[in-house]
Design an enzyme around this catalytic site. Structure first.
Site, PDB file in Angstrom:
ATOM      1  N   SER A 145       0.845  -1.191   0.000  1.00 54.66           N
ATOM      2  CA  SER A 145       0.000   0.000   0.000  1.00 54.66           C
ATOM      3  C   SER A 145       0.878   1.237   0.000  1.00 54.66           C
ATOM      4  O   SER A 145       2.012   1.209   0.503  1.00 54.66           O
ATOM      5  CB  SER A 145      -0.885  -0.008   1.255  1.00 54.66           C
ATOM      6  OG  SER A 145      -1.488   1.248   1.475  1.00 54.66           O
ATOM      7  N   TYR A 164      -0.747  -0.042  10.564  1.00 53.86           N
ATOM      8  CA  TYR A 164      -0.813  -0.602   9.215  1.00 53.86           C
ATOM      9  C   TYR A 164       0.335  -0.092   8.351  1.00 53.86           C
ATOM     10  O   TYR A 164       1.026  -0.870   7.683  1.00 53.86           O
ATOM     11  CB  TYR A 164      -2.156  -0.235   8.593  1.00 53.86           C
ATOM     12  CG  TYR A 164      -2.407  -0.794   7.221  1.00 53.86           C
ATOM     13  CD1 TYR A 164      -2.720  -2.137   7.049  1.00 53.86           C
ATOM     14  CD2 TYR A 164      -2.365   0.023   6.092  1.00 53.86           C
ATOM     15  CE1 TYR A 164      -2.979  -2.656   5.789  1.00 53.86           C
ATOM     16  CE2 TYR A 164      -2.622  -0.482   4.826  1.00 53.86           C
ATOM     17  CZ  TYR A 164      -2.930  -1.819   4.684  1.00 53.86           C
ATOM     18  OH  TYR A 164      -3.181  -2.332   3.439  1.00 53.86           O
ATOM     19  N   LYS A 168       3.382  -2.247   6.630  1.00 52.83           N
ATOM     20  CA  LYS A 168       3.575  -2.314   5.181  1.00 52.83           C
ATOM     21  C   LYS A 168       4.964  -1.812   4.784  1.00 52.83           C
ATOM     22  O   LYS A 168       5.568  -2.327   3.835  1.00 52.83           O
ATOM     23  CB  LYS A 168       2.494  -1.508   4.460  1.00 52.83           C
ATOM     24  CG  LYS A 168       1.111  -2.143   4.505  1.00 52.83           C
ATOM     25  CD  LYS A 168       1.080  -3.502   3.826  1.00 52.83           C
ATOM     26  CE  LYS A 168      -0.342  -4.044   3.698  1.00 52.83           C
ATOM     27  NZ  LYS A 168      -0.389  -5.381   3.051  1.00 52.83           N
TER      28      LYS A 168
END
Length: 250
Positions: A145, A164, A168
């Site tokens: 992402s 998150y 990532k």
């Protein structure tokens, strides 16, 4: 008789994972291995997917916090007659529950996110390495992402998803390490766009959008197109946005 192309997609029961599984199954002579969390996971949509001539679905169980599931999955696919793996797509991931702000993020939430989003894909690659090495042109892709891009943070304010985004970014680092250290393997990081999946639509609403702009079908086809003829020379070691073909900064 055409040789089958064998693909493994983790987290394939919903969202872009399901979209990719359906797209691959619609192509002739594809063995599509789909991992889901457990035997209790609803796989109705997967099993109902249309299958082209010579294509079939295999289900395996990989829970992202398990240290042993990937190795068991290898045993299961070998028992089913799979002798090589052409494409491994590490798609499974997740966002920490509650999405706490950066200065409220605790170690448990952060460690969980790194385990699910970064460590789990690495464990799957480690387990399936022998089967990948038996393929003519093995490819390994992780679904990442822009939240994992440190350079982009100042532009998209991805610090609002700290657990998150940090996970990532870790995934991106590990994947670049795989690219540099495993010269036999075509490895790349993929941002499929902001997708109309449950988490994608949630993120879209956090930034003022009614829904994510990229459909699941568009995202799935973009990933598959990028991987179909991928080589180390063309895409190896890149952070690729498959929604528009641009190479993203780390």
């Amino acid at each position: 008789m055409s040789k089958s192309t064998t693909v493994l997609i983790t987290g394939a029961n919903k969202g872009i994972g399901l979209g990719m599984a359906k797209a691959y199954l619609s192509r002739p002579n594809h063995i599509v291995i789909c991992s889901v969390r457990s035997a209790k996971t609803d796989v109705t949509d997967l099993e109902a997917a249309s299958k082209a001539s010579g294509s079939k679905l295999l289900l395996v169980y990989i829970e992202s916090t398990s240290k042993t599931d990937p190795a068991k999955a290898v045993e299961d696919v070998q028992a089913a007659g799979v002798d090589h793996l052409d494409v491994l797509i590490a798609n499974a991931g997740g966002m920490p529950e509650g999405n706490k702000p950066l200065l409220e993020l605790g170690p448990d939430e952060l460690c969980w996110s790194v385990q699910v989003n970064a460590a789990a894909p690495l464990l799957v690659l480690q387990a399936f390495k022998p089967l990948l090495q038996k393929a003519d042109a093995p490819r390994f892709a992780v679904i990442s992402s822009t939240s994992g891009s440190i350079e982009h943070m100042k532009n998209i304010h991805s610090f609002i998803f700290p657990g998150y985004g940090a996970a990532k970014a870790t995934l991106n680092w590990l994947t670049m390490g795989v690219h540099l250290s495993q010269e036999w393997l075509t490895t790349l990081v993929i941002h499929p766009g902001l997708v109309q999946s449950e988490p994608g639509n949630w993120v879209a609403k956090q930034i003022g959008m009614a829904e994510a702009p990229t459909t699941i079908e568009q995202a799935a086809e973009g990933v598959i197109k990028a991987l179909t003829n991928a080589t180390r020379e063309s895409v190896g070691g890149k952070f690729l946005s498959t929604s528009d073909g641009t190479v993203l900064p780390w």
